[in-house]
Write a protein that holds these residues in place. Structure first.
Motif, short mmCIF file in Angstrom:
data_model
loop_
_atom_site.label_atom_id
_atom_site.label_comp_id
_atom_site.label_asym_id
_atom_site.label_seq_id
_atom_site.Cartn_x
_atom_site.Cartn_y
_atom_site.Cartn_z
N GLU A 172 0.86 -1.18 0.00
CA GLU A 172 0.00 0.00 0.00
C GLU A 172 0.89 1.23 0.00
OE1 GLU A 172 -3.66 0.04 2.49
OE2 GLU A 172 -2.73 1.87 3.30
N VAL A 173 0.63 2.14 -0.92
CA VAL A 173 1.47 3.32 -1.09
C VAL A 173 0.61 4.57 -1.26
CG1 VAL A 173 3.40 2.02 -2.11
CG2 VAL A 173 1.66 3.03 -3.60
N SER A 174 1.24 5.71 -1.09
CA SER A 174 0.56 6.99 -1.31
C SER A 174 0.22 7.15 -2.80
CB SER A 174 1.47 8.14 -0.88
OG SER A 174 2.61 8.20 -1.73
N ALA A 175 -0.63 8.11 -3.09
CA ALA A 175 -0.97 8.39 -4.49
C ALA A 175 0.27 8.81 -5.26
CB ALA A 175 -2.04 9.48 -4.57
N HIS A 200 13.01 9.06 -2.63
CA HIS A 200 11.63 9.26 -2.19
C HIS A 200 11.41 8.56 -0.85
CE1 HIS A 200 7.21 8.96 -2.23
NE2 HIS A 200 7.27 10.02 -3.02
N PRO A 201 10.58 9.12 0.03
CA PRO A 201 10.32 8.46 1.32
C PRO A 201 9.79 7.03 1.19
CG PRO A 201 9.44 10.69 1.33
CD PRO A 201 9.92 10.42 -0.07
N GLU A 202 9.14 6.71 0.08
CA GLU A 202 8.61 5.36 -0.14
C GLU A 202 9.46 4.57 -1.14
OE1 GLU A 202 4.03 5.28 0.04
OE2 GLU A 202 4.53 7.35 -0.52
N ALA A 203 10.74 4.90 -1.23
CA ALA A 203 11.64 4.26 -2.20
C ALA A 203 11.61 2.75 -2.09
CB ALA A 203 13.06 4.78 -2.02
N GLY A 204 11.62 2.21 -0.88
CA GLY A 204 11.62 0.75 -0.71
C GLY A 204 10.43 0.09 -1.38
N GLU A 205 9.25 0.66 -1.19
CA GLU A 205 8.04 0.10 -1.80
C GLU A 205 8.05 0.29 -3.32
OE1 GLU A 205 5.74 -1.80 -0.04
OE2 GLU A 205 7.31 -1.54 1.48
#
Length: 140
Positions: A88-91, A129-134
């Motif tokens: 689950e990730v941000s838009a 990006h803060p969600e780089a891992g995902e």
């Protein structure tokens, strides 16, 4: 002696007055409609339960186009059949993922340096990006 890596500048939203120039700059004038549609199709494929269409943001950094993202505050459940990723990730992260898939897909079908350059620019941005891992698990 090595220097610490400096974080990349954040992406900014493309101003309304410049939105018409974004797609040709990202995908090339010849592929702008195909590229835009590819991003929407990948988003539908990756998040069929959460993505139902709608408006999109265009993001750039230093005047260079980066990615498109759904205009939404909600999170998207992403499932990638080809690598088994579920998350689950941000838009914004969902848009980065869909745009990376579209640029990669199109670069194998069309000879346009602009596509590979856009992919590499976005890939580099995604690493900070803060969600780089995902993001990287999703595109692996």
């Amino acid at each position: 002696m090595t220097q610490a890596a400096t974080p990349l500048k954040p992406a900014t939203l493309v101003l309304e007055a410049r939105r018409m120039a974004f797609l040709p700059a990202l995908f090339s004038p010849a592929l702008m409609l195909i590229g835009e549609r590819a991003v929407y199709q990948f988003m539908s494929w990756l998040a069929p339960d959460d993505y139902t269409g709608g408006l999109w943001h265009f993001h750039e950094r230093d005047g260079q186009p980066l990615f498109m993202s759904p205009y939404s505050d909600k999170r998207f459940r992403i499932f990638c059949e080809t690598n088994g990723y579920m998350g689950e990730v941000s838009a914004e992260a969902a848009g980065i993922i869909a745009t990376l898939f579209a640029l990669s897909h199109l670069s194998f079908r069309h000879e346009a340096d602009q596509l590979s350059e856009a992919y590499m620019r976005l890939y580099e941005f995604a690493g900070d990006h803060p969600e780089a891992g995902e993001i990287f698990k999703a595109i692996d």
